[in-house]
Motif scaffolding. Structure first.
Motif, PDB file in Angstrom:
ATOM      1  N   PHE A  87      18.431 -22.529  85.135  1.00  0.00           N
ATOM      2  CA  PHE A  87      17.839 -23.769  85.646  1.00  0.00           C
ATOM      3  C   PHE A  87      16.506 -23.483  86.320  1.00  0.00           C
ATOM      4  CE2 PHE A  87      17.118 -26.209  89.557  1.00  0.00           C
ATOM      5  CZ  PHE A  87      17.074 -27.506  89.083  1.00  0.00           C
ATOM      6  N   SER A  88      15.552 -24.395  86.144  1.00  0.00           N
ATOM      7  CA  SER A  88      14.276 -24.276  86.846  1.00  0.00           C
ATOM      8  C   SER A  88      13.723 -25.668  87.107  1.00  0.00           C
ATOM      9  CB  SER A  88      13.277 -23.473  86.013  1.00  0.00           C
ATOM     10  OG  SER A  88      12.043 -23.346  86.696  1.00  0.00           O
ATOM     11  N   GLN A  89      13.147 -25.840  88.278  1.00  0.00           N
ATOM     12  CA  GLN A  89      12.581 -27.121  88.672  1.00  0.00           C
ATOM     13  C   GLN A  89      11.113 -26.921  89.026  1.00  0.00           C
ATOM     14  OE1 GLN A  89      14.721 -28.863  91.940  1.00  0.00           O
ATOM     15  NE2 GLN A  89      14.070 -30.935  91.458  1.00  0.00           N
TER      16      GLN A  89
ATOM     17  N   THR B 215      17.895 -22.550  94.496  1.00  0.00           N
ATOM     18  CA  THR B 215      16.447 -22.736  94.378  1.00  0.00           C
ATOM     19  C   THR B 215      15.818 -22.956  95.745  1.00  0.00           C
ATOM     20  OG1 THR B 215      16.649 -23.683  92.153  1.00  0.00           O
ATOM     21  CG2 THR B 215      14.619 -24.156  93.360  1.00  0.00           C
TER      22      THR B 215
ATOM     23  N   VAL C 146      11.604 -33.828  92.185  1.00  0.00           N
ATOM     24  CA  VAL C 146      12.794 -34.485  91.647  1.00  0.00           C
ATOM     25  C   VAL C 146      12.452 -35.133  90.313  1.00  0.00           C
ATOM     26  CG1 VAL C 146      14.493 -36.303  92.031  1.00  0.00           C
ATOM     27  CG2 VAL C 146      13.708 -34.903  93.952  1.00  0.00           C
TER      28      VAL C 146
ATOM     29  N   TYR D 196      20.574 -26.089  92.676  1.00  0.00           N
ATOM     30  CA  TYR D 196      19.607 -26.721  93.580  1.00  0.00           C
ATOM     31  C   TYR D 196      19.590 -26.007  94.930  1.00  0.00           C
ATOM     32  CZ  TYR D 196      19.516 -30.520  90.180  1.00  0.00           C
ATOM     33  OH  TYR D 196      19.363 -31.257  89.027  1.00  0.00           O
TER      34      TYR D 196
ATOM     35  N   SER E  88      11.963 -33.307  87.598  1.00  0.00           N
ATOM     36  CA  SER E  88      11.238 -32.315  86.779  1.00  0.00           C
ATOM     37  C   SER E  88      12.134 -31.140  86.409  1.00  0.00           C
ATOM     38  CB  SER E  88      10.028 -31.795  87.554  1.00  0.00           C
ATOM     39  OG  SER E  88      10.455 -31.026  88.673  1.00  0.00           O
ATOM     40  N   GLU E  89      13.435 -31.351  86.432  1.00  0.00           N
ATOM     41  CA  GLU E  89      14.377 -30.265  86.169  1.00  0.00           C
ATOM     42  C   GLU E  89      14.325 -29.827  84.705  1.00  0.00           C
ATOM     43  OE1 GLU E  89      15.062 -33.134  87.557  1.00  0.00           O
ATOM     44  OE2 GLU E  89      16.031 -32.835  89.499  1.00  0.00           O
ATOM     45  N   ASP E  90      14.296 -28.540  84.489  1.00  0.00           N
ATOM     46  CA  ASP E  90      14.327 -27.970  83.140  1.00  0.00           C
ATOM     47  C   ASP E  90      15.497 -27.000  83.033  1.00  0.00           C
ATOM     48  OD1 ASP E  90      12.054 -29.200  81.940  1.00  0.00           O
ATOM     49  OD2 ASP E  90      10.756 -27.884  83.100  1.00  0.00           O
ATOM     50  N   TRP E  91      16.080 -26.939  81.850  1.00  0.00           N
ATOM     51  CA  TRP E  91      17.240 -26.073  81.619  1.00  0.00           C
ATOM     52  C   TRP E  91      17.083 -25.285  80.314  1.00  0.00           C
ATOM     53  CZ3 TRP E  91      21.432 -26.277  85.054  1.00  0.00           C
ATOM     54  CH2 TRP E  91      21.465 -27.380  85.928  1.00  0.00           C
TER      55      TRP E  91
ATOM     56  N   ARG F  53      10.227 -29.020  95.719  1.00  0.00           N
ATOM     57  CA  ARG F  53      10.845 -29.304  94.435  1.00  0.00           C
ATOM     58  C   ARG F  53      10.534 -30.733  94.003  1.00  0.00           C
ATOM     59  NH1 ARG F  53      15.808 -28.954  96.969  1.00  0.00           N
ATOM     60  NH2 ARG F  53      16.700 -30.101  95.244  1.00  0.00           N
TER      61      ARG F  53
ATOM     62  N   GLU G 195      22.379 -29.233  99.688  1.00  0.00           N
ATOM     63  CA  GLU G 195      22.379 -29.077  98.236  1.00  0.00           C
ATOM     64  C   GLU G 195      23.528 -28.158  97.812  1.00  0.00           C
ATOM     65  OE1 GLU G 195      20.478 -30.751  96.369  1.00  0.00           O
ATOM     66  OE2 GLU G 195      18.503 -31.039  97.251  1.00  0.00           O
TER      67      GLU G 195
END
Length: 302
Positions: free
Chosen positions: A186-188, A153, A197, A150, A199-202, A195, A146
């Motif tokens: 960034f947060s997932q 994280t 995939v 990513y 479901s990524e939030d910014w 993690r 990664e």
């Protein structure tokens, strides 16, 4: 309304907590405005450690009302010079279990830090873990296949994840936060330490990540805790039946129909033959959509 605030004083390696109840403060935006006004951050550089980043949730978090679990980061933006709230998806689902409403990042840590705050079922724990900037940059460049946010994280999951037997969330910054004014946070979503995939939030507007890193030297935040039920004054909107009656009473339609209608733009919309926020906005607004950090007036129309 009464709110609990946890102050993380990074330059002093000290934590303070307080409960506030003041006229006119109904949520994180009101609190952030008052705090920044008192600090007179309008007169300082956005990367000054006095530019406090307030992280928190609104008064309806913990309810069953849709859209009530956005996590807000409030700060003075290096892009616009103004105070700015940047919202992150549903990250407050994990944040609400910490047991505080707002967290403030104040001062600047001597070295880059990862901040942990979590509820172990009895108390709120706060830890600051230093990490050399050279190591962070190395992780950004590549870790277990990664890159960037990513990679960082995944590194934090591997480093701290085994300690938690409860739902938790990780928020990180990437290399743009170190090198530009445009850095995001960034947060997932995680499930059993993995993690998810897609479901990524910014919190991606206003340069939130740039301020968090360059004003406060924070590269990552880990938060969560044992499941906690939030107490609501008056009607208990954590009860689905109660919330359903309120929503249907306002809109005069069945609850599921209202939710489907109000969230159309987050799915494929057959009327537009497209979907998502941009897919919904662009057919209506064309080149007036405020994309690329409002840089569209300077971009050729074609």
């Amino acid at each position: 309304m009464k709110f609990t605030v946890m102050h993380i004083k990074l330059d002093e390696n000290r934590i303070e907590s307080e409960e506030i109840e003041k006229p006119g403060i109904y949520g994180i935006i009101d609190y952030g405005l008052e705090l920044h006004e008192n600090l007179e951050t309008h007169s300082i550089n956005p990367y000054d450690p006095k530019n406090v980043v307030v992280m928190g949730m609104g008064p309806f978090a913990g309810s069953v009302l849709p859209g009530a679990h956005r996590l807000i980061f409030f700060f003075r933006s290096p892009l616009y010079g103004t105070l700015f709230p940047s919202a992150m998806g549903g990250a407050a689902y994990a944040f609400k279990n910490v047991g505080v409403d707002f967290v403030t990042f104040e001062g600047r840590a001597e070295k880059p830090v990862v901040v942990l705050f979590y509820n172990d079922g009895k108390n709120v724990r706060v830890e600051l873990h230093e990490i050399e900037l050279e190591k962070v940059v190395k992780i950004w460049r590549g870790y277990k296949g990664e890159e960037g946010v990513y990679a960082l994280t995944q590194y934090l999951i591997d480093t701290f994840g085994e300690r938690f037997d409860f739902e938790y969330r990780i928020a990180v910054v990437g290399p743009a936060s170190l090198n530009t004014n445009y850095g995001a946070i960034f947060s997932q979503a995680l499930r059993k330490g993995k993690r998810l995939v897609g479901s990524e939030d910014w919190a991606a507007r206003g340069g939130s990540g740039s301020v968090l890193l360059r004003a406060h030297n924070v590269v990552g935040i880990i938060f969560g805790g044992k499941s906690r039920k939030r107490n609501f004054p008056g009607e208990d909107i954590s009860n689905f039946k109660t919330a359903k009656e309120i929503v249907e009473g306002v809109h005069k339609k069945p609850y599921n129909e209202i939710i489907a209608e109000k969230t159309t733009k987050y799915r494929f919309n057959p009327k537009l033959n497209t979907g998502g926020t941009f897919g919904g906005n662009y057919p209506a607004e064309g080149d007036f959509v405020p994309i690329l950090n409002w840089g569209m007036p300077y971009i050729p129309k074609e």
